[in-house]
Design a protein around this motif. Sequence first.
Motif, short mmCIF file in Angstrom:
data_model
loop_
_atom_site.label_atom_id
_atom_site.label_comp_id
_atom_site.label_asym_id
_atom_site.label_seq_id
_atom_site.Cartn_x
_atom_site.Cartn_y
_atom_site.Cartn_z
N PRO A 108 -23.80 -40.61 32.67
CA PRO A 108 -25.20 -41.05 32.73
C PRO A 108 -25.54 -41.56 34.11
CG PRO A 108 -23.89 -42.44 31.25
CD PRO A 108 -22.97 -41.44 31.80
N PHE A 113 -20.04 -35.06 31.56
CA PHE A 113 -21.23 -35.64 32.18
C PHE A 113 -21.05 -37.13 32.38
CE2 PHE A 113 -23.20 -38.14 28.81
CZ PHE A 113 -22.52 -37.69 27.68
N ARG A 118 -30.26 -42.69 28.30
CA ARG A 118 -31.27 -41.76 27.78
C ARG A 118 -30.77 -40.33 27.96
NH1 ARG A 118 -34.82 -45.24 25.91
NH2 ARG A 118 -35.57 -46.91 27.25
N PRO A 119 -30.98 -39.47 26.98
CA PRO A 119 -30.41 -38.11 27.03
C PRO A 119 -30.74 -37.33 28.29
CG PRO A 119 -31.35 -38.55 24.87
CD PRO A 119 -31.71 -39.71 25.74
N HIS A 120 -31.92 -37.60 28.88
CA HIS A 120 -32.28 -36.81 30.05
C HIS A 120 -31.79 -37.44 31.35
CE1 HIS A 120 -35.44 -39.76 30.73
NE2 HIS A 120 -35.62 -39.71 29.43
N TRP A 125 -27.84 -46.45 32.93
CA TRP A 125 -27.30 -46.85 31.63
C TRP A 125 -27.29 -48.37 31.51
CZ3 TRP A 125 -24.45 -45.99 35.90
CH2 TRP A 125 -23.49 -46.94 36.23
N VAL A 141 -28.84 -37.88 32.66
CA VAL A 141 -27.41 -37.62 32.84
C VAL A 141 -27.23 -36.61 33.96
CG1 VAL A 141 -26.93 -38.08 30.41
CG2 VAL A 141 -27.32 -35.74 31.17
N SER A 174 -29.18 -42.47 23.51
CA SER A 174 -27.88 -42.15 22.92
C SER A 174 -26.99 -43.35 23.14
CB SER A 174 -27.27 -40.93 23.63
OG SER A 174 -28.07 -39.80 23.42
N GLU A 200 -26.31 -36.95 22.09
CA GLU A 200 -27.25 -35.94 22.58
C GLU A 200 -27.47 -36.09 24.07
OE1 GLU A 200 -30.74 -36.64 20.27
OE2 GLU A 200 -30.02 -35.41 18.62
N ILE A 201 -27.51 -34.97 24.76
CA ILE A 201 -27.95 -34.99 26.16
C ILE A 201 -28.93 -33.84 26.37
CG2 ILE A 201 -25.80 -36.02 27.00
CD1 ILE A 201 -25.04 -33.24 28.07
N ASP A 202 -29.75 -33.97 27.41
CA ASP A 202 -30.74 -32.94 27.72
C ASP A 202 -30.37 -32.22 29.00
OD1 ASP A 202 -33.77 -34.67 26.58
OD2 ASP A 202 -32.24 -33.49 25.52
N ARG A 261 -31.59 -29.33 24.28
CA ARG A 261 -30.96 -30.51 23.72
C ARG A 261 -29.59 -30.09 23.21
NH1 ARG A 261 -33.29 -35.26 21.32
NH2 ARG A 261 -34.04 -35.33 23.44
#
Lengths: 298, 350
Positions: free
Chosen positions: B336, B334, B276-278, B339, B280, B241, B317-319, B304
Amino acid sequence: MSDREGAVYDSRRPNQPAYQHTRPTTERPWVKWTLIGIAFAFMALIVLLPLVIVFVEALKKGLDTYLASFDDRQSLAAIQLTLLVAAISVPLNLVFGVMAAWCVAKYEFWGKSFLTTLIDLPFSVSPVVSGLVYVLLFGAQGWFGPFLRANNIEIIFAVPGIVLATVFVTFPFIARELIPLMQDQGNTDEEAAISLGATGWQTFWRVTLPNIRWGLLYGVLLCNARAMGEFGAVSVVSGHIRGKTTTMPLDIEILYNEYNFTAAFAIASLLAALALLTLLFKTILELRFGADLAGRRH
Amino acid sequence: MEIRVQDIRKEFSRYPALNDVSLDIRSGELIALLGPSGSGKTTLLRLIAGLETPTAGRIFFGDEDASSKSVQERNVGFVFQAYALFRNMNVLENIMFGLKVRPRSTRPPAAEIRRRALELLELVQLSGLDKRFPQQLSGGQRQRVALARALAIEPRVLLLDEPFGALDAMVRKELRKWLREIHDRTGHTTVFVTHDQEEALELADRLVVMSQGKIEQVGTPDEVYDTPSNPFVFGFIGESSALPVTVENHELWVGGRAIGLPAPSDATGDARLFFRPHDVELVEDGAALAGVVAASRRVGGTRRVELEIGGYPDRIEIDLPFDHPAGERTRIAFRPKRWRVFEGAKGYRQ
């Protein structure tokens, strides 16, 4: 559950189809059969009838008269000359045709579309003009006339001229058969072969040639049929010297003009038989190797 | 066999497919050329093979300058995307081809050629299929025959052009594992081209990420995934993201608010934040990225969530774990955990 195509069965009457499914895009039966009938009638009139008449007229005066036509010395010479001309032109066109097809299909070069047009030229030019061109080049008053006379070389009104004219007229058959086939097959097989260490020549013999063999055979068949049957171009360059420079088609014309109809049709029946044989082999090739001929990969 | 690509340029009628590309390939490694279509990866592979000649630059096989050598002289094993098996020869004859076309001086006797071919057939686990023709094989089997054929000439390097591209997902997975096993067993230097990053990350010792005729990054799968060197690589490898940020007071600001991340020391002005979305963590209070939940869907074991963050038109987007209570909320804040910040330029697809 049906064993006849399109038939739909009903459990109440298991052995009789309830109704027949027709595909929504088919015409009604009478339209279909009328069209087929017209096509057949056309073919029968234009193609079948002449073919049948040739054989009928040839055998009209009995088998003995028919066979006597082949006893004539000059007709035999004509048959020999036709076979000779075919035996020279077809292999020549085989080599040139494969070379031309290779260049067009495998390479990119300036003038490529010009070459492709040139290959098609003999198809669009009238055969008489094709023959005339050679007379203008090699005839007594032609461009090379004096040179040829000085060196005692005979081209026009002799066998070399006939061969040249036949080669010109039949050249496209093999090239045109091979070009789309080779283009469709692409270069990857050849690239694979050279990456494995094969030389250009080995690649051609072991990879390219087997890939194009059925298209090649097809082209050779057509080329041969035309080479044996060519009239116009050969007529202009041959000089019609019976026994020396007449091929079968020319011989037929001469016999007919002398009102010797049975003999004319007898020789013609040979050419007609050749046509039928060519068609037969062509059909066999198509049936067995149709997919290969179209160059479709599996 | 090491391969060195030095300042290679390749132009196709003035269209630059490769622009000053240099690469060192170590002996015995399995290296992937990865990139989207048009990145030049297949062109580079074909240049190494000798199927194309470079417009400028040189290629070395070991210490030898191979740039002027023909493809036959380079002794490479090339496996094509569409297999290119010879249709009029059976499987065994295909494999024997490379040995049969050798000049008499280096050609082994016929019995020896046959023996080697049968051995290779066994190596690729296709024993018993020697008399079949390529048309009678499945896609996966054809690919294995193509590999055996390339191995038969004892190549100095093995080059594979999208070897599994034409196969279905299950067969692809199997063949990936199998290729790795073969490589480990035979030890050939192997270069393969792919656009499938999962394949590259799983198989390769090192990856070469390419885009538009240039090499973006070279590294191990971990290096390329964890420490991408530019926006393109970050966006192309794995999921990402991205958000425009401004740097003020050594902190990152989004939409006029500090988000609680320190700026890298050399960054100034406008930049883009990649994560990366996951990767965070949700934050209850304090400086964070705050957004309104616009959409949320469950994908396997995660949820998601698409957020709209103040001022920025695209969704981020975040997971979250699928059963996380925050999944029910309408606003989420949130930060990250890992990053990167890149100045100016947009990344892949952004």
